[in-house]
Motif scaffolding. Structure first.
Motif, PDB file in Angstrom:
ATOM      1  N   CYS A 247     -21.282  -6.996  -5.329  1.00 11.31           N
ATOM      2  CA  CYS A 247     -21.398  -5.756  -5.117  1.00 11.31           C
ATOM      3  C   CYS A 247     -20.180  -5.060  -4.799  1.00 11.31           C
ATOM      4  O   CYS A 247     -19.181  -5.597  -4.467  1.00 11.31           O
ATOM      5  CB  CYS A 247     -22.330  -5.486  -3.781  1.00 11.31           C
ATOM      6  N   ARG A 248     -20.092  -3.694  -5.170  1.00  8.92           N
ATOM      7  CA  ARG A 248     -18.970  -2.868  -4.848  1.00  8.92           C
ATOM      8  C   ARG A 248     -18.680  -2.171  -3.716  1.00  8.92           C
ATOM      9  O   ARG A 248     -19.586  -1.472  -3.610  1.00  8.92           O
ATOM     10  CB  ARG A 248     -18.571  -2.197  -5.952  1.00  8.92           C
ATOM     11  N   VAL A 249     -17.718  -2.106  -2.937  1.00  8.25           N
ATOM     12  CA  VAL A 249     -17.622  -1.481  -1.687  1.00  8.25           C
ATOM     13  C   VAL A 249     -16.414  -0.395  -1.983  1.00  8.25           C
ATOM     14  O   VAL A 249     -15.427  -0.953  -1.846  1.00  8.25           O
ATOM     15  CB  VAL A 249     -17.247  -2.146  -0.268  1.00  8.25           C
ATOM     16  N   GLU A 250     -16.770   0.791  -2.265  1.00  9.19           N
ATOM     17  CA  GLU A 250     -15.608   1.614  -2.882  1.00  9.19           C
ATOM     18  C   GLU A 250     -15.202   2.435  -1.411  1.00  9.19           C
ATOM     19  O   GLU A 250     -16.118   3.208  -1.086  1.00  9.19           O
ATOM     20  CB  GLU A 250     -16.467   2.662  -3.992  1.00  9.19           C
ATOM     21  N   ILE A 251     -14.125   2.298  -1.223  1.00  5.47           N
ATOM     22  CA  ILE A 251     -13.258   2.949  -0.109  1.00  5.47           C
ATOM     23  C   ILE A 251     -12.842   4.135  -0.587  1.00  5.47           C
ATOM     24  O   ILE A 251     -12.035   4.313  -1.176  1.00  5.47           O
ATOM     25  CB  ILE A 251     -12.197   2.141   0.535  1.00  5.47           C
ATOM     26  N   ASP A 252     -13.185   5.400   0.312  1.00  8.81           N
ATOM     27  CA  ASP A 252     -12.336   6.463  -0.035  1.00  8.81           C
ATOM     28  C   ASP A 252     -10.935   6.412  -0.179  1.00  8.81           C
ATOM     29  O   ASP A 252     -10.391   5.653   0.925  1.00  8.81           O
ATOM     30  CB  ASP A 252     -12.898   7.693   1.014  1.00  8.81           C
ATOM     31  N   PRO A 253      -9.901   7.289  -0.903  1.00  8.65           N
ATOM     32  CA  PRO A 253      -8.753   7.343  -1.013  1.00  8.65           C
ATOM     33  C   PRO A 253      -7.882   7.351   0.287  1.00  8.65           C
ATOM     34  O   PRO A 253      -7.068   6.657   0.469  1.00  8.65           O
ATOM     35  CB  PRO A 253      -8.661   8.386  -2.162  1.00  8.65           C
ATOM     36  N   HIS A 254      -8.468   8.238   1.212  1.00 13.38           N
ATOM     37  CA  HIS A 254      -7.780   8.627   2.279  1.00 13.38           C
ATOM     38  C   HIS A 254      -7.683   7.034   3.257  1.00 13.38           C
ATOM     39  O   HIS A 254      -6.852   7.107   3.962  1.00 13.38           O
ATOM     40  CB  HIS A 254      -8.672   9.320   3.292  1.00 13.38           C
ATOM     41  N   TRP A 255      -8.358   6.217   3.106  1.00 12.82           N
ATOM     42  CA  TRP A 255      -8.574   4.884   3.719  1.00 12.82           C
ATOM     43  C   TRP A 255      -7.925   3.587   3.103  1.00 12.82           C
ATOM     44  O   TRP A 255      -7.897   2.749   3.737  1.00 12.82           O
ATOM     45  CB  TRP A 255      -9.979   4.659   4.659  1.00 12.82           C
ATOM     46  N   GLN A 256      -7.431   3.849   1.956  1.00 10.14           N
ATOM     47  CA  GLN A 256      -7.137   2.774   1.218  1.00 10.14           C
ATOM     48  C   GLN A 256      -5.863   2.030   1.762  1.00 10.14           C
ATOM     49  O   GLN A 256      -5.924   0.682   1.823  1.00 10.14           O
ATOM     50  CB  GLN A 256      -6.610   3.175  -0.169  1.00 10.14           C
ATOM     51  N   ALA A 257      -5.047   2.524   2.625  1.00 11.54           N
ATOM     52  CA  ALA A 257      -3.987   1.976   3.396  1.00 11.54           C
ATOM     53  C   ALA A 257      -4.627   0.992   4.442  1.00 11.54           C
ATOM     54  O   ALA A 257      -3.984   0.089   4.696  1.00 11.54           O
ATOM     55  CB  ALA A 257      -2.993   2.831   3.658  1.00 11.54           C
ATOM     56  N   ALA A 258      -5.627   1.362   4.866  1.00 13.72           N
ATOM     57  CA  ALA A 258      -6.370   0.453   5.997  1.00 13.72           C
ATOM     58  C   ALA A 258      -6.520  -0.704   5.353  1.00 13.72           C
ATOM     59  O   ALA A 258      -7.047  -1.598   6.419  1.00 13.72           O
ATOM     60  CB  ALA A 258      -7.352   1.195   6.679  1.00 13.72           C
ATOM     61  N   LEU A 259      -6.823  -1.039   4.101  1.00 19.85           N
ATOM     62  CA  LEU A 259      -7.256  -2.380   3.597  1.00 19.85           C
ATOM     63  C   LEU A 259      -6.134  -3.319   3.515  1.00 19.85           C
ATOM     64  O   LEU A 259      -6.503  -4.359   3.133  1.00 19.85           O
ATOM     65  CB  LEU A 259      -7.889  -1.968   2.256  1.00 19.85           C
ATOM     66  N   LYS A 260      -4.870  -3.010   3.748  1.00 20.69           N
ATOM     67  CA  LYS A 260      -3.748  -3.754   3.790  1.00 20.69           C
ATOM     68  C   LYS A 260      -4.168  -5.081   4.449  1.00 20.69           C
ATOM     69  O   LYS A 260      -4.334  -5.257   5.576  1.00 20.69           O
ATOM     70  CB  LYS A 260      -2.548  -3.156   4.203  1.00 20.69           C
ATOM     71  N   GLY A 261      -3.941  -6.114   3.665  1.00 17.57           N
ATOM     72  CA  GLY A 261      -4.166  -7.565   4.612  1.00 17.57           C
ATOM     73  C   GLY A 261      -5.520  -8.048   4.303  1.00 17.57           C
ATOM     74  O   GLY A 261      -5.708  -9.205   4.746  1.00 17.57           O
ATOM     75  N   LEU A 262      -6.471  -7.315   3.958  1.00 20.07           N
ATOM     76  CA  LEU A 262      -7.873  -7.781   3.921  1.00 20.07           C
ATOM     77  C   LEU A 262      -8.061  -8.923   3.029  1.00 20.07           C
ATOM     78  O   LEU A 262      -9.083  -9.680   3.270  1.00 20.07           O
ATOM     79  CB  LEU A 262      -8.635  -6.473   3.681  1.00 20.07           C
ATOM     80  N   GLU A 263      -7.244  -8.738   1.783  1.00 16.61           N
ATOM     81  CA  GLU A 263      -7.506  -9.900   0.777  1.00 16.61           C
ATOM     82  C   GLU A 263      -7.140 -11.227   1.325  1.00 16.61           C
ATOM     83  O   GLU A 263      -7.880 -12.330   0.960  1.00 16.61           O
ATOM     84  CB  GLU A 263      -6.533  -9.745  -0.187  1.00 16.61           C
ATOM     85  N   ALA A 264      -6.710 -11.421   2.618  1.00 16.98           N
ATOM     86  CA  ALA A 264      -6.427 -12.763   3.123  1.00 16.98           C
ATOM     87  C   ALA A 264      -7.799 -13.315   3.745  1.00 16.98           C
ATOM     88  O   ALA A 264      -7.798 -14.640   4.147  1.00 16.98           O
ATOM     89  CB  ALA A 264      -5.482 -12.688   4.315  1.00 16.98           C
ATOM     90  N   PHE A 265      -9.104 -12.633   4.030  1.00 17.42           N
ATOM     91  CA  PHE A 265      -9.933 -13.119   4.446  1.00 17.42           C
ATOM     92  C   PHE A 265     -11.150 -13.366   3.666  1.00 17.42           C
ATOM     93  O   PHE A 265     -11.448 -12.894   2.591  1.00 17.42           O
ATOM     94  CB  PHE A 265     -10.527 -11.887   5.556  1.00 17.42           C
ATOM     95  N   ALA A 266     -11.847 -14.580   4.036  1.00 17.28           N
ATOM     96  CA  ALA A 266     -12.857 -15.024   3.283  1.00 17.28           C
ATOM     97  C   ALA A 266     -14.291 -14.303   3.363  1.00 17.28           C
ATOM     98  O   ALA A 266     -14.979 -14.228   2.732  1.00 17.28           O
ATOM     99  CB  ALA A 266     -13.257 -16.571   3.446  1.00 17.28           C
ATOM    100  N   GLU A 267     -14.431 -13.966   4.711  1.00 22.52           N
ATOM    101  CA  GLU A 267     -15.790 -13.436   5.287  1.00 22.52           C
ATOM    102  C   GLU A 267     -15.234 -11.919   5.902  1.00 22.52           C
ATOM    103  O   GLU A 267     -14.426 -11.987   6.608  1.00 22.52           O
ATOM    104  CB  GLU A 267     -16.662 -14.196   5.849  1.00 22.52           C
ATOM    105  N   LEU A 268     -16.338 -10.899   5.664  1.00 21.23           N
ATOM    106  CA  LEU A 268     -15.969  -9.762   6.334  1.00 21.23           C
ATOM    107  C   LEU A 268     -17.432  -9.354   6.929  1.00 21.23           C
ATOM    108  O   LEU A 268     -18.277  -9.622   6.484  1.00 21.23           O
ATOM    109  CB  LEU A 268     -15.588  -8.427   5.321  1.00 21.23           C
ATOM    110  N   ASP A 269     -17.408  -8.471   7.953  1.00 11.57           N
ATOM    111  CA  ASP A 269     -18.491  -7.988   8.612  1.00 11.57           C
ATOM    112  C   ASP A 269     -18.455  -6.245   8.121  1.00 11.57           C
ATOM    113  O   ASP A 269     -17.482  -5.775   8.238  1.00 11.57           O
ATOM    114  CB  ASP A 269     -18.500  -7.848  10.131  1.00 11.57           C
ATOM    115  N   LEU A 270     -19.509  -6.138   7.469  1.00 12.76           N
ATOM    116  CA  LEU A 270     -19.756  -4.489   7.160  1.00 12.76           C
ATOM    117  C   LEU A 270     -20.521  -3.871   7.850  1.00 12.76           C
ATOM    118  O   LEU A 270     -21.783  -4.473   8.167  1.00 12.76           O
ATOM    119  CB  LEU A 270     -20.046  -4.269   5.515  1.00 12.76           C
TER     120      LEU A 270
END
Length: 159
Positions: free
Chosen positions: A50-73
């Motif tokens: 599935c795709r979680v599309e983040i609004d452009p305003h919040w894109q910088a808040a994703l920095k470092g997230l790629e290092a995690f195997a699991e997320l809570d949405l």
């Protein structure tokens, strides 16, 4: 199935007039599930991507997230009823709303632990969701991070 119909044994109540929170949706979730009948009862980490599309305003808040195997949405079940006090699951019996994981609740906030498959710009590719296509996203949290109590060496490394 008519998801707005009240089943035998269910009770409903009007919602209070007051509102106490100001929520901000930070994006939308794209799933293959067009109706509630299409949604699995519980997301599975071997389920569809599935795709979680983040609004452009919040894109910088994703920095470092790629290092995690699991997320809570955390997301807002925008098509759910909000007025039931008791519910009758298809399996029978009547239970209070807070004793169920039903989307029908006073504040239809859902939590899913998902497997992060990748990050493409401001879009997260994940497995493990059980929500309708177009569901508003409230928040993203890494399942474990170096600031979490009881973090392990492998809990924050993508697999």
């Amino acid at each position: 199935m008519d998801w707005q119909a009240t089943r035998p044994g269910e009770t409903e109540a009007p919602l209070p007039e007051r509102t106490d929170a100001r929520l901000v949706f930070i994006g939308r979730i794209r799933t293959p599930f067009a109706t509630r009948d299409d949604c699995p009862r519980q997301g599975r980490q071997d389920g569809p991507i599935c795709r979680v599309e983040i609004d452009p305003h919040w894109q910088a808040a994703l920095k470092g997230l790629e290092a995690f195997a699991e997320l809570d949405l955390l997301y807002w079940m925008h098509e759910a009823r909000r007025d039931l006090l008791t519910q009758t699951p298809r399996s029978g019996g009547t239970l209070g709303t807070f004793a169920l994981r039903s989307p029908v609740r006073p504040n239809p906030i859902a939590l899913s632990r998902v497997k992060l498959e990748g990050v493409e710009g401001s879009t997260l590719l994940v497995r493990g969701l059980d929500c309708l296509d177009g569901t508003p996203l409230l928040d993203i949290k890494p399942f474990r991070c170096s600031h979490s109590q009881q973090a392990t060496d492998t809990s924050h490394v993508a697999s």
